[in-house]
Design a protein around this motif. Structure first.
Motif, mmCIF file in Angstrom:
data_model
loop_
_atom_site.group_PDB
_atom_site.id
_atom_site.type_symbol
_atom_site.label_atom_id
_atom_site.label_comp_id
_atom_site.label_asym_id
_atom_site.label_seq_id
_atom_site.Cartn_x
_atom_site.Cartn_y
_atom_site.Cartn_z
ATOM 1 N N UNK A 111 0.870 -1.167 0.000
ATOM 2 C CA UNK A 111 0.000 0.000 0.000
ATOM 3 C C UNK A 111 0.919 1.232 0.000
ATOM 4 N N UNK A 112 0.362 2.407 -0.094
ATOM 5 C CA UNK A 112 1.165 3.632 -0.214
ATOM 6 C C UNK A 112 2.076 3.837 0.988
ATOM 7 N N UNK A 113 1.574 3.577 2.173
ATOM 8 C CA UNK A 113 2.348 3.785 3.397
ATOM 9 C C UNK A 113 3.592 2.898 3.433
ATOM 10 N N UNK A 114 3.436 1.619 3.172
ATOM 11 C CA UNK A 114 4.571 0.694 3.193
ATOM 12 C C UNK A 114 5.505 0.964 2.020
ATOM 13 N N UNK A 115 4.964 1.390 0.885
ATOM 14 C CA UNK A 115 5.796 1.750 -0.259
ATOM 15 C C UNK A 115 6.779 2.851 0.138
ATOM 16 N N UNK A 116 6.302 3.854 0.844
ATOM 17 C CA UNK A 116 7.173 4.954 1.286
ATOM 18 C C UNK A 116 8.242 4.443 2.248
ATOM 19 N N UNK A 117 7.850 3.596 3.191
ATOM 20 C CA UNK A 117 8.794 3.023 4.151
ATOM 21 C C UNK A 117 9.888 2.232 3.427
ATOM 22 N N UNK A 118 9.499 1.395 2.474
ATOM 23 C CA UNK A 118 10.476 0.596 1.739
ATOM 24 C C UNK A 118 11.370 1.471 0.867
ATOM 25 N N UNK A 119 10.768 2.489 0.245
ATOM 26 C CA UNK A 119 11.541 3.400 -0.609
ATOM 27 C C UNK A 119 12.629 4.101 0.210
ATOM 28 N N UNK A 120 12.288 4.494 1.444
ATOM 29 C CA UNK A 120 13.265 5.138 2.329
ATOM 30 C C UNK A 120 14.424 4.195 2.651
ATOM 31 N N UNK A 121 14.170 2.892 2.532
ATOM 32 C CA UNK A 121 15.190 1.885 2.828
ATOM 33 C C UNK A 121 15.714 1.205 1.563
ATOM 34 N N UNK A 122 15.566 1.892 0.426
ATOM 35 C CA UNK A 122 16.102 1.446 -0.868
ATOM 36 C C UNK A 122 15.592 0.089 -1.330
ATOM 37 N N UNK A 123 14.320 -0.196 -1.048
ATOM 38 C CA UNK A 123 13.693 -1.419 -1.536
ATOM 39 C C UNK A 123 12.575 -1.004 -2.478
ATOM 40 N N UNK A 124 12.627 -1.538 -3.698
ATOM 41 C CA UNK A 124 11.641 -1.184 -4.722
ATOM 42 C C UNK A 124 10.330 -1.934 -4.473
ATOM 43 N N UNK A 125 9.240 -1.190 -4.503
ATOM 44 C CA UNK A 125 7.914 -1.798 -4.385
ATOM 45 C C UNK A 125 6.933 -0.975 -5.202
ATOM 46 N N UNK A 126 5.768 -1.568 -5.424
ATOM 47 C CA UNK A 126 4.738 -0.903 -6.214
ATOM 48 C C UNK A 126 3.458 -0.830 -5.397
ATOM 49 N N UNK A 127 2.949 0.381 -5.128
ATOM 50 C CA UNK A 127 1.689 0.470 -4.383
ATOM 51 C C UNK A 127 0.517 0.012 -5.254
ATOM 52 N N UNK A 128 -0.327 -0.828 -4.689
ATOM 53 C CA UNK A 128 -1.449 -1.366 -5.471
ATOM 54 C C UNK A 128 -2.389 -0.271 -5.938
#
Length: 179
Positions: A111-128
């Motif tokens: 989701x958007x919240x976890x996407x931001x958290x992962x992005x801050x830690x250099x992990x690529x993700x896609x918010x649904x």
């Protein structure tokens, strides 16, 4: 509306699929209850599908998919799928555990919240939320696949909301002895 547009009645349905969560506590309960009552009354098959499995279908390549949703209080809902098969059932994890849990070649859907958290830690993700897809179509596809395999029991009484954690409500205050 769908039934009316297709000139169908509820009794004409062969099976119903319902999202059993995790998700909004009230929304999941309401959806599951309506589906259970409908299927009980009309003797229709019912399949309960987790929201994480539904979201895993956003990965069109059908490769390894990790789905992570915010569960609040520094926790996440976590599940893994590959080619439509559940590898890790939806579970609760601490956010900090994610760094050791996410596989290197996995498509990560969040989701958007976890996407931001992962992005801050250099992990690529896609918010649904960015997909703009009809998730009901994925729910229907999953139910259809399960019906083909016929290895599941589709009785309405077996479908219950997926409560991975207790709802965040406060306990009532202790009553003092009053005479």
């Amino acid at each position: 509306n769908i039934l009316v547009k297709n000139n169908l009645l509820v009794k004409d349905l062969y099976a119903v699929g319902v999202n059993i969560g995790p998700g909004s506590f009230t929304g999941v309960r309401a959806g599951a209850t309506v589906a259970r009552v409908l299927c009980q009354q009309f003797n229709i098959k019912l399949a309960g599908i987790s929201s994480l499995e539904i979201l895993s279908y956003l990965n069109k390549e059908k490769k390894h998919t990790t789905v992570i949703l915010d569960a609040r209080k520094n926790k996440v809902y976590f599940g893994e799928y590959e080619n439509g098969i559940e590898l890790i059932k939806p579970c609760l994890k601490d956010k900090e555990e994610l760094f050791s849990c996410i596989k290197r070649n996995s498509t990560v859907i969040t989701d958007t919240s976890i996407n931001e958290f992962l992005k801050e830690n250099n992990i690529k993700s896609e918010p649904y939320e960015s997909y703009n897809e009809n998730l009901g179509l994925y729910l229907a596809a999953i139910v259809q696949n399960r019906l083909k395999n016929a290895d599941n029991n589709f009785h309405w009484a077996k479908v219950k909301p997926l409560y991975i954690q207790k709802p965040s409500i406060s306990k009532p205050k202790e009553k003092s002895n009053v005479f």
